[in-house]
Motif scaffolding. Sequence first.
Motif, short mmCIF file in Angstrom:
data_model
loop_
_atom_site.label_atom_id
_atom_site.label_comp_id
_atom_site.label_asym_id
_atom_site.label_seq_id
_atom_site.Cartn_x
_atom_site.Cartn_y
_atom_site.Cartn_z
N LEU A 67 35.14 41.64 45.68
CA LEU A 67 34.87 42.76 44.64
C LEU A 67 33.93 41.35 43.67
CD1 LEU A 67 37.41 44.89 43.08
CD2 LEU A 67 35.53 45.67 44.58
N GLU A 68 34.26 40.37 43.76
CA GLU A 68 32.87 39.43 42.79
C GLU A 68 32.19 39.04 43.90
OE1 GLU A 68 32.38 38.43 39.41
OE2 GLU A 68 33.58 39.16 39.94
N LYS A 69 32.29 38.93 45.12
CA LYS A 69 31.39 38.91 46.38
C LYS A 69 30.18 40.16 45.84
CE LYS A 69 33.49 36.21 50.09
NZ LYS A 69 34.26 36.10 50.76
N LEU A 70 30.83 41.25 46.25
CA LEU A 70 30.05 43.11 46.08
C LEU A 70 29.24 43.18 44.70
CD1 LEU A 70 32.83 44.83 47.73
CD2 LEU A 70 30.64 44.05 48.54
N ALA A 71 29.97 43.16 43.95
CA ALA A 71 29.45 43.23 42.20
C ALA A 71 29.59 42.03 41.65
CB ALA A 71 29.78 44.14 41.20
N PRO A 72 29.17 40.76 41.98
CA PRO A 72 29.52 39.50 40.61
C PRO A 72 29.11 39.61 39.56
CG PRO A 72 27.76 39.18 41.61
CD PRO A 72 28.26 40.38 42.68
N GLU A 73 29.40 39.23 38.34
CA GLU A 73 29.74 39.69 36.91
C GLU A 73 28.60 38.83 36.32
OE1 GLU A 73 31.89 37.88 33.05
OE2 GLU A 73 33.35 37.76 34.67
N GLN A 74 28.32 37.42 36.46
CA GLN A 74 27.14 37.25 36.60
C GLN A 74 26.34 37.04 37.27
OE1 GLN A 74 28.05 33.87 34.18
NE2 GLN A 74 29.58 34.63 32.32
#
Length: 138
Positions: A67-74
């Motif tokens: 998920l962090e690869k698809l929609a990184p927080e920053q």
Amino acid sequence: MKTLRKELHFNLPARRGLVNITGQVQQAVIESGVKDGLVLVNAMNITASVFINDDESGLHADYERWLEKLAPEQPYSQYAHNGFEDNADAHLKRTIMGREVVVAITDGRLDFGTWEQIFYYEFDGKRDKRVLVKVIGE
């Protein structure tokens, strides 16, 4: 026809977190008295998800990385939504993981396949959130 509406409440201490809520959903089914029917489990916030999968820590870590690869927080500036808030990534992660699940009830029990469990996944925590559990049947 019997029905039960119940809310589960969460306030996770971190921005993201995963909670197995299978036991709480089963308890709602028991409270309802429904022996044959359906249960809807629905995240009542647009930055959280409810989904079904295996309760395995490696898989949970894989969700987080994927998920962090698809929609990184920053960086927060990459998102048009971020202005007064910094949670655009949370909205996108919720879209990917889904809003709700429906599970059959048979003989008063959640009727799952092998290894299936129900999870609440928070993507913008540190504040009060709700999950709706709606049981319907006979």
